[in-house]
Motif scaffolding. Sequence first.
Motif, PDB file in Angstrom:
ATOM      1  N   TYR A   1      -6.250   1.178   4.216  1.00 14.72           N
ATOM      2  CA  TYR A   1      -5.249   1.033   3.161  1.00 14.72           C
ATOM      3  C   TYR A   1      -5.816   1.371   1.787  1.00 14.72           C
ATOM      4  O   TYR A   1      -5.505   0.720   0.786  1.00 14.72           O
ATOM      5  CB  TYR A   1      -4.596  -0.356   3.211  1.00 14.72           C
ATOM      6  CG  TYR A   1      -3.887  -0.530   4.534  1.00 14.72           C
ATOM      7  CD1 TYR A   1      -2.686   0.123   4.774  1.00 14.72           C
ATOM      8  CD2 TYR A   1      -4.463  -1.261   5.569  1.00 14.72           C
ATOM      9  CE1 TYR A   1      -2.060   0.028   6.008  1.00 14.72           C
ATOM     10  CE2 TYR A   1      -3.840  -1.354   6.803  1.00 14.72           C
ATOM     11  CZ  TYR A   1      -2.639  -0.708   7.009  1.00 14.72           C
ATOM     12  OH  TYR A   1      -2.017  -0.781   8.235  1.00 14.72           O
TER      13      TYR A   1
ATOM     14  N   PRO B   1      -4.159  -3.881  -1.338  1.00 14.94           N
ATOM     15  CA  PRO B   1      -3.279  -2.763  -1.691  1.00 14.94           C
ATOM     16  C   PRO B   1      -3.611  -2.252  -3.090  1.00 14.94           C
ATOM     17  O   PRO B   1      -3.713  -3.039  -4.026  1.00 14.94           O
ATOM     18  CB  PRO B   1      -1.879  -3.375  -1.632  1.00 14.94           C
ATOM     19  CG  PRO B   1      -2.091  -4.842  -1.874  1.00 14.94           C
ATOM     20  CD  PRO B   1      -3.437  -5.174  -1.301  1.00 14.94           C
ATOM     21  N   ARG B   2      -3.785  -0.947  -3.230  1.00 15.24           N
ATOM     22  CA  ARG B   2      -4.249  -0.365  -4.496  1.00 15.24           C
ATOM     23  C   ARG B   2      -3.089  -0.044  -5.431  1.00 15.24           C
ATOM     24  O   ARG B   2      -2.939   1.078  -5.920  1.00 15.24           O
ATOM     25  CB  ARG B   2      -5.067   0.888  -4.206  1.00 15.24           C
ATOM     26  CG  ARG B   2      -6.259   0.650  -3.272  1.00 15.24           C
ATOM     27  CD  ARG B   2      -7.234  -0.365  -3.851  1.00 15.24           C
ATOM     28  NE  ARG B   2      -8.462  -0.478  -3.034  1.00 15.24           N
ATOM     29  CZ  ARG B   2      -9.456  -1.300  -3.277  1.00 15.24           C
ATOM     30  NH1 ARG B   2      -9.378  -2.117  -4.321  1.00 15.24           N
ATOM     31  NH2 ARG B   2     -10.520  -1.332  -2.500  1.00 15.24           N
TER      32      ARG B   2
ATOM     33  N   ASP C   1      -1.503   6.665   1.573  1.00 14.24           N
ATOM     34  CA  ASP C   1      -2.488   5.628   1.864  1.00 14.24           C
ATOM     35  C   ASP C   1      -3.105   5.881   3.242  1.00 14.24           C
ATOM     36  O   ASP C   1      -2.464   6.432   4.138  1.00 14.24           O
ATOM     37  CB  ASP C   1      -1.903   4.224   1.755  1.00 14.24           C
ATOM     38  CG  ASP C   1      -0.921   3.887   2.858  1.00 14.24           C
ATOM     39  OD1 ASP C   1      -0.224   4.807   3.350  1.00 14.24           O
ATOM     40  OD2 ASP C   1      -0.814   2.709   3.232  1.00 14.24           O
TER      41      ASP C   1
ATOM     42  N   SER D   1       0.822  -1.201   0.000  1.00 10.39           N
ATOM     43  CA  SER D   1       0.000   0.000   0.000  1.00 10.39           C
ATOM     44  C   SER D   1       0.861   1.258   0.000  1.00 10.39           C
ATOM     45  O   SER D   1       0.530   2.262  -0.641  1.00 10.39           O
ATOM     46  CB  SER D   1      -0.939  -0.020   1.212  1.00 10.39           C
ATOM     47  OG  SER D   1      -1.803   1.095   1.211  1.00 10.39           O
TER      48      SER D   1
END
Length: 335
Positions: free
Chosen positions: A277, A193-194, A210, A69
């Motif tokens: 996150y 997690p992006r 984040d 993240s």
Amino acid sequence: MGEFDLIARYFKRPVRRAALGVGDDCALLLPRPSTQIAISTDMLVAGRHFFADTDPCRLGHKSLAVNLSDLAACGAKPLAFTLALSLPGVDEPWLAAFAHGLLALADAHGCELIGGDTTAGPLNICITVLGEVPVVDGRSQALLRSGAKPGDDLYVSGTLGDARLALDALLGKITLPDAVLAAARERLEQPTPRVALGLALRGVASAALDVSDGLIGDLGHILESSGVGATVDADAVTTLIAANRSSTLGRPAEGPSDLSLTQDQWRTLALSGGDDYELLFTAPVHLREAVAQASRSSQTAVTRIGQIDATAGLRLVDQRSQPLANRYASFDHFA
């Protein structure tokens, strides 16, 4: 089982991108030309960051997810990571599940385990992750906290508040229906997690980070680093709590009373809750379509929740743009 047998059985793997990985005194990386290496470290401590009975597979996932993240917030592509693991004893079923969750997420993002350390002691997990950021015409493409400008839109990805909802339920502060708790607990213990969104926002977002300690506190880091203020629609943020949606509850939503929470409690979950996150980022108004395209290409929902102001400070408003008192605080380990 000895320390080196433990490492060899559960964590030693062939490297594909690194020059040398687990098993020597140092790992060796070969960064590509015109790239910067992004580095971040996070520690998860039993009883502080997770419950002792947390599913070890989910714990392995989360241990790496919180680090990925950070790379996402920087717009960095995952490259490799190290693992420092303190264990109260050798529990092979626990280790097998932990390694599975950890390495499955690592494989999904092409992030290699290249070294670390193990020791006997209280359960403690520390990961250092490395990522790549391109340098174009001498300028880094990294997303930073310091680039927000007055007039920029303020966005957040995904949903907020469900991890805090699960935590409050597990601590006995509130009672949730089983289905709601299960969904919220997944958000707490297995965050997403992006990374794809962070990569898509390079050259689009003016600032990013984040949301780990809570939206209010984390937004404050952008405001301080950028020397700006912000106005946030608190009720727009509250709609991002998935537990207040019919899809989670399994019946038409009736508003905040669905889970017997007050409006202020819902706002606290969304504004102060940590462990989400998600990415909080700013972008110029004229790049709204570029933000929408980043959302589509990364298959990650984003919501515009406010704007950046020239006047310092954070202002909260309701859905009618009426000012709200800001009595919401984010998590601080030493507060």
